[in-house]
Design a protein around this motif. Structure first.
Motif, PDB file in Angstrom:
ATOM      1  N   PHE A  58       0.842  -1.192   0.000  1.00 10.71           N
ATOM      2  CA  PHE A  58       0.000   0.000   0.000  1.00 10.71           C
ATOM      3  C   PHE A  58       0.878   1.243   0.000  1.00 10.71           C
ATOM      4  CE2 PHE A  58       0.582  -1.459   4.305  1.00 10.71           C
ATOM      5  CZ  PHE A  58       0.825  -0.321   5.048  1.00 10.71           C
ATOM      6  N   SER A  59       0.263   2.365  -0.283  1.00 11.10           N
ATOM      7  CA  SER A  59       1.004   3.608  -0.491  1.00 11.10           C
ATOM      8  C   SER A  59       1.416   4.269   0.823  1.00 11.10           C
ATOM      9  CB  SER A  59       0.139   4.590  -1.287  1.00 11.10           C
ATOM     10  OG  SER A  59      -0.939   5.049  -0.484  1.00 11.10           O
ATOM     11  N   LEU A  60       2.353   5.188   0.703  1.00  4.75           N
ATOM     12  CA  LEU A  60       2.738   6.000   1.859  1.00  4.75           C
ATOM     13  C   LEU A  60       1.574   6.854   2.332  1.00  4.75           C
ATOM     14  CD1 LEU A  60       6.339   7.188   0.924  1.00  4.75           C
ATOM     15  CD2 LEU A  60       5.670   5.674   2.798  1.00  4.75           C
ATOM     16  N   GLU A  61       0.732   7.285   1.421  1.00  3.37           N
ATOM     17  CA  GLU A  61      -0.459   8.060   1.801  1.00  3.37           C
ATOM     18  C   GLU A  61      -1.303   7.269   2.800  1.00  3.37           C
ATOM     19  OE1 GLU A  61      -3.384  10.929   2.188  1.00  3.37           O
ATOM     20  OE2 GLU A  61      -1.392  11.137   1.307  1.00  3.37           O
ATOM     21  N   VAL A  62      -1.542   5.997   2.505  1.00  4.21           N
ATOM     22  CA  VAL A  62      -2.327   5.155   3.403  1.00  4.21           C
ATOM     23  C   VAL A  62      -1.571   4.953   4.720  1.00  4.21           C
ATOM     24  CG1 VAL A  62      -3.308   2.844   3.731  1.00  4.21           C
ATOM     25  CG2 VAL A  62      -3.622   4.043   1.554  1.00  4.21           C
ATOM     26  N   LEU A  63      -0.269   4.731   4.652  1.00  2.68           N
ATOM     27  CA  LEU A  63       0.535   4.588   5.860  1.00  2.68           C
ATOM     28  C   LEU A  63       0.418   5.825   6.740  1.00  2.68           C
ATOM     29  CD1 LEU A  63       2.774   2.906   7.426  1.00  2.68           C
ATOM     30  CD2 LEU A  63       4.376   4.425   6.280  1.00  2.68           C
ATOM     31  N   PHE A  64       0.534   7.008   6.138  1.00  2.00           N
ATOM     32  CA  PHE A  64       0.449   8.251   6.902  1.00  2.00           C
ATOM     33  C   PHE A  64      -0.944   8.439   7.512  1.00  2.00           C
ATOM     34  CE2 PHE A  64       3.917  10.136   3.960  1.00  2.00           C
ATOM     35  CZ  PHE A  64       4.915   9.551   4.721  1.00  2.00           C
ATOM     36  N   ARG A  65      -1.981   8.083   6.778  1.00  2.00           N
ATOM     37  CA  ARG A  65      -3.351   8.179   7.317  1.00  2.00           C
ATOM     38  C   ARG A  65      -3.533   7.252   8.505  1.00  2.00           C
ATOM     39  NH1 ARG A  65      -7.461   7.596   2.285  1.00  2.00           N
ATOM     40  NH2 ARG A  65      -6.517   9.079   0.871  1.00  2.00           N
ATOM     41  N   ILE A  66      -3.025   6.018   8.375  1.00  2.00           N
ATOM     42  CA  ILE A  66      -3.148   5.056   9.464  1.00  2.00           C
ATOM     43  C   ILE A  66      -2.385   5.554  10.689  1.00  2.00           C
ATOM     44  CG2 ILE A  66      -2.477   2.738  10.219  1.00  2.00           C
ATOM     45  CD1 ILE A  66      -3.133   1.794   7.319  1.00  2.00           C
ATOM     46  N   ALA A  67      -1.162   6.001  10.499  1.00  2.84           N
ATOM     47  CA  ALA A  67      -0.353   6.501  11.612  1.00  2.84           C
ATOM     48  C   ALA A  67      -1.059   7.667  12.302  1.00  2.84           C
ATOM     49  CB  ALA A  67       1.030   6.923  11.124  1.00  2.84           C
ATOM     50  N   SER A  68      -1.604   8.577  11.528  1.00  3.98           N
ATOM     51  CA  SER A  68      -2.310   9.727  12.097  1.00  3.98           C
ATOM     52  C   SER A  68      -3.529   9.272  12.902  1.00  3.98           C
ATOM     53  CB  SER A  68      -2.734  10.677  10.976  1.00  3.98           C
ATOM     54  OG  SER A  68      -3.451  11.764  11.498  1.00  3.98           O
ATOM     55  N   ALA A  69      -4.303   8.360  12.347  1.00  5.40           N
ATOM     56  CA  ALA A  69      -5.498   7.865  13.039  1.00  5.40           C
ATOM     57  C   ALA A  69      -5.137   7.133  14.328  1.00  5.40           C
ATOM     58  CB  ALA A  69      -6.294   6.953  12.116  1.00  5.40           C
ATOM     59  N   LEU A  70      -3.966   6.490  14.343  1.00  9.13           N
ATOM     60  CA  LEU A  70      -3.512   5.767  15.531  1.00  9.13           C
ATOM     61  C   LEU A  70      -2.731   6.668  16.488  1.00  9.13           C
ATOM     62  CD1 LEU A  70      -2.353   2.435  13.862  1.00  9.13           C
ATOM     63  CD2 LEU A  70      -4.419   2.815  15.246  1.00  9.13           C
TER      64      LEU A  70
END
Length: 84
Positions: A58-70
């Protein structure tokens, strides 16, 4: 979501990345459904990212969204245990 080819040497890293996401999600007392909603992805897609029996790049965009949500820094999701 686009699918990307994954080299053999990176497969284990994607699996461990999914494990790390699941760990922090559970630590935050969130279900897959709740985290998926917070990140704007489907629960099925998040489930495939967290699955330990398959590889879901998956993309860095998704990684960044997940990290932010967590509420964790992205690098924490990328901390892998060296297998010696």
């Amino acid at each position: 979501m686009a699918s990307y080819p994954v080299s053999e040497e990176n497969k284990e890293k994607f699996i461990e990345l999914g494990y790390n996401i699941a760990y922090y999600r559970k630590h935050a007392h969130l279900s897959q459904e709740e985290l998926a909603e917070k990140t704007g992805i489907s629960r099925t897609y998040l489930g495939s990212i967290e699955a330990t029996n398959s590889v879901q790049p998956f993309s860095l965009e998704v990684l960044f969204r997940i990290a932010s949500a967590l509420d964790v820094e992205p690098y924490r999701l990328l901390m892998f245990h060296n297998k010696g």
